[in-house]
Design a protein around this motif. Structure first.
Motif, PDB file in Angstrom:
ATOM      1  N   LEU A  26       0.822  -1.194  -0.072  1.00 20.31           N
ATOM      2  CA  LEU A  26       0.241  -0.161   0.062  1.00 20.31           C
ATOM      3  C   LEU A  26       0.784   1.253  -0.063  1.00 20.31           C
ATOM      4  O   LEU A  26       0.586   2.303  -0.606  1.00 20.31           O
ATOM      5  N   PHE A  27       1.719   1.359   0.815  1.00 17.56           N
ATOM      6  CA  PHE A  27       2.501   2.508   1.012  1.00 17.56           C
ATOM      7  C   PHE A  27       4.116   2.541   0.173  1.00 17.56           C
ATOM      8  O   PHE A  27       4.425   3.760   0.013  1.00 17.56           O
ATOM      9  N   ILE A  28       4.560   1.398  -0.044  1.00 18.62           N
ATOM     10  CA  ILE A  28       5.807   1.479  -0.612  1.00 18.62           C
ATOM     11  C   ILE A  28       5.696   1.167  -2.394  1.00 18.62           C
ATOM     12  O   ILE A  28       6.135   1.983  -3.112  1.00 18.62           O
ATOM     13  N   VAL A  29       5.250   0.116  -2.445  1.00 18.95           N
ATOM     14  CA  VAL A  29       5.016  -0.332  -3.955  1.00 18.95           C
ATOM     15  C   VAL A  29       3.844   0.137  -4.561  1.00 18.95           C
ATOM     16  O   VAL A  29       3.984   0.984  -5.684  1.00 18.95           O
ATOM     17  N   ASN A 258       0.950  34.529   1.516  1.00 23.83           N
ATOM     18  CA  ASN A 258       0.366  35.836   1.915  1.00 23.83           C
ATOM     19  C   ASN A 258       0.057  36.760   0.508  1.00 23.83           C
ATOM     20  O   ASN A 258      -0.263  37.840   0.457  1.00 23.83           O
ATOM     21  N   THR A 259       0.857  36.120  -0.523  1.00 20.24           N
ATOM     22  CA  THR A 259       0.552  36.673  -1.869  1.00 20.24           C
ATOM     23  C   THR A 259      -1.075  36.782  -2.243  1.00 20.24           C
ATOM     24  O   THR A 259      -1.404  37.437  -2.611  1.00 20.24           O
ATOM     25  N   PHE A 260      -1.701  35.591  -2.037  1.00 15.22           N
ATOM     26  CA  PHE A 260      -2.894  35.469  -2.222  1.00 15.22           C
ATOM     27  C   PHE A 260      -3.702  35.302  -0.818  1.00 15.22           C
ATOM     28  O   PHE A 260      -3.141  34.814   0.177  1.00 15.22           O
ATOM     29  N   PRO A 261      -5.114  35.543  -0.910  1.00 20.06           N
ATOM     30  CA  PRO A 261      -5.515  35.712   0.495  1.00 20.06           C
ATOM     31  C   PRO A 261      -6.105  34.299   0.894  1.00 20.06           C
ATOM     32  O   PRO A 261      -6.677  34.204   1.985  1.00 20.06           O
ATOM     33  N   VAL A 262      -5.521  33.300   0.457  1.00 21.05           N
ATOM     34  CA  VAL A 262      -5.745  31.831   0.852  1.00 21.05           C
ATOM     35  C   VAL A 262      -4.354  31.149   1.179  1.00 21.05           C
ATOM     36  O   VAL A 262      -3.296  31.568   0.278  1.00 21.05           O
ATOM     37  N   LYS A 263      -4.168  30.355   1.924  1.00 26.87           N
ATOM     38  CA  LYS A 263      -2.794  29.486   2.358  1.00 26.87           C
ATOM     39  C   LYS A 263      -2.894  28.383   1.239  1.00 26.87           C
ATOM     40  O   LYS A 263      -3.791  27.699   1.258  1.00 26.87           O
ATOM     41  N   PHE A 264      -1.912  28.185   0.487  1.00 24.46           N
ATOM     42  CA  PHE A 264      -1.553  27.068  -0.381  1.00 24.46           C
ATOM     43  C   PHE A 264      -0.472  26.244   0.194  1.00 24.46           C
ATOM     44  O   PHE A 264       0.408  26.847   0.663  1.00 24.46           O
ATOM     45  N   THR A 265      -0.539  24.972   0.290  1.00 26.74           N
ATOM     46  CA  THR A 265       0.318  23.893   0.619  1.00 26.74           C
ATOM     47  C   THR A 265       0.666  22.978  -0.425  1.00 26.74           C
ATOM     48  O   THR A 265      -0.304  22.169  -0.698  1.00 26.74           O
ATOM     49  N   LEU A 266       1.752  22.845  -0.799  1.00 20.83           N
ATOM     50  CA  LEU A 266       2.156  21.645  -1.289  1.00 20.83           C
ATOM     51  C   LEU A 266       2.399  20.301  -0.683  1.00 20.83           C
ATOM     52  O   LEU A 266       2.829  20.219   0.242  1.00 20.83           O
ATOM     53  N   GLY A 267       1.803  19.407  -1.279  1.00 12.23           N
ATOM     54  CA  GLY A 267       1.897  18.108  -0.376  1.00 12.23           C
ATOM     55  C   GLY A 267       0.659  16.964  -0.875  1.00 12.23           C
ATOM     56  O   GLY A 267       0.192  17.299  -1.837  1.00 12.23           O
ATOM     57  N   GLY A 273       3.926  12.242   4.554  1.00 13.80           N
ATOM     58  CA  GLY A 273       3.412  11.424   5.605  1.00 13.80           C
ATOM     59  C   GLY A 273       1.797  11.590   5.621  1.00 13.80           C
ATOM     60  O   GLY A 273       1.285  10.799   6.416  1.00 13.80           O
ATOM     61  N   LYS A 274       1.259  12.460   4.921  1.00  9.64           N
ATOM     62  CA  LYS A 274      -0.049  12.268   4.752  1.00  9.64           C
ATOM     63  C   LYS A 274      -0.764  11.501   3.502  1.00  9.64           C
ATOM     64  O   LYS A 274       0.247  11.088   3.040  1.00  9.64           O
ATOM     65  N   ASP A 275      -1.981  11.075   3.585  1.00  6.91           N
ATOM     66  CA  ASP A 275      -2.367  10.379   2.364  1.00  6.91           C
ATOM     67  C   ASP A 275      -1.854  11.038   1.255  1.00  6.91           C
ATOM     68  O   ASP A 275      -1.677  11.981   0.826  1.00  6.91           O
TER      69      ASP A 275
END
Ligand SMILES: [Zn+2]
Length: 338
Positions: A26-29, A258-267, A273-275
């Motif tokens: 599930l997580f490696i292969v 803060n360039t845009f009024p929403v926070k964006f996160t690469l991930g 470690g997340k889904d």
């Protein structure tokens, strides 16, 4: 009966071995090896530069990206009347007709892509709806902007409500698709933009699979997938997929928060470690066909795949700002793609 110790050891070994194999798969292969195919470790994309430009005209997006129209589309597409828009059901057809009417009312050429597939012994008829804005400089290069319009329909009742309205999942992505057209009609892109309302995502990403396979010869430079972009209490939108395409990773890493009024996160692409969402929505079929993708989506919320995924629970201002952010991202990357 083998001795308890032997049994335990055997039992322990067998069970833990199975768990270990399952974990490895599930997580490696599995993430890199789905459906008997290894997935690309990196995806090809050339950008002139990786420095964000707030497109001058973007400041005018206030009028062009209408918050009112956005919420109007979302309210209708997620209404009880459409009964959760399950593929093959009348509510799904009504949603499709609404999308086609909207494409046509904005003067765009519309292509319908009907397809059939089997799932658990049931045959389904489904339809992708595609609108096109031709590129001014590289009309044979395509940016595929996708959002699925189906949802899970009627299901197990929770608090006497059995309609799974799918406001965030994914009426939000479809409404965004419809409103950003106005911006690109006023600001013609260099590459050809495809606005693709996909069917049957909930039944196994079928619409995307069919679209990509049916257009294998098309020079698709980038897929922008929007799936659940309207509901987040932390004002945060995730961007999944940049890890496979270094220029995109650099591009977003160069953008000061803060360039845009929403926070964006690469991930959510297997490094944090997340889904890992790399295979979890329609972008997957672009990814496995070596096409760079960016998937915009919010973290799962209590309404996910529940009857409570209703219009009243979305965050309108967050949603509006996310759509403006995605529109600027498309306009900017369009201007940089080589
Ligand atoms: Zn979805």
């Amino acid at each position: 009966m083998p001795s308890k110790f032997v049994f335990l050891r055997t039992h322990f070994n067998t069970e833990s071995m199975i768990n270990t194999i399952r974990f490895l798969f599930l997580f490696i292969v599995a993430p890199g090896f789905i459906l008997g195919q290894s997935l690309p470790a990196s995806l090809p994309l050339n950008l002139k530069n990786t420095t964000l430009e707030i497109h001058p005209k973007s400041k005018e997006t206030v009028e062009l990206i209408s918050k009112e129209a956005l919420l109007h589309h979302l309210a209708y597409l997620s209404s009880d009347e459409l009964q959760g828009r399950r593929t093959g059901e009348p509510g799904n057809l009504a949603a499709r007709n609404y999308i086609i009417d909207e494409f046509l009312s904005q003067g765009l050429e519309v292509t319908l892509q009907p397809f059939t597939f089997e799932r658990r012994g049931t045959s389904f008829d489904a339809v992708n709806s595609i609108a096109t804005i031709k590129g001014t400089e590289n009309p044979d290069n395509y940016i595929a902007i996708t959002a699925h319009y189906d949802h899970v329909g009627i299901g197990k009742a929770i608090e006497n409500d059995s309609i799974y309205n799918g406001a965030d999942d994914n009426a939000s992505g479809v409404a965004a698709l419809l409103v950003m057209i106005k911006y690109f009609k006023e600001n013609p892109p260099k590459n050809t933009l495809l606005f693709i309302a996909l069917d049957a995502e909930e039944l196994g990403l079928q619409g995307a699979k069919y679209f990509v396979e049916d257009n294998a010869g098309m020079n698709i430079k980038l897929n922008i997938n929007m799936d659940m972009i309207s509901r987040n209490e932390h004002n945060e939108i995730y961007i999944c997929g940049s890890r496979y395409t270094p220029p995109l990773k650099n591009y977003f890493s160069n953008i000061p928060q803060n360039t845009f009024p929403v926070k964006f996160t690469l991930g959510h692409d297997g490094l944090d470690g997340k889904d890992d969402w790399s295979t979890q929505s329609d972008h997957f079929h672009f990814y496995r066909n070596n096409i760079p993708f960016l998937y915009f989506g919010v973290e799962d919320h209590p309404g996910y795949h529940k009857p409570s995924d209703e219009f009243e629970y979305i965050h309108p201002e967050f949603y509006y700002q996310v759509v403006r952010f995605i529109t600027n991202t498309i306009a900017d990357l369009d201007s940089k793609i080589e």
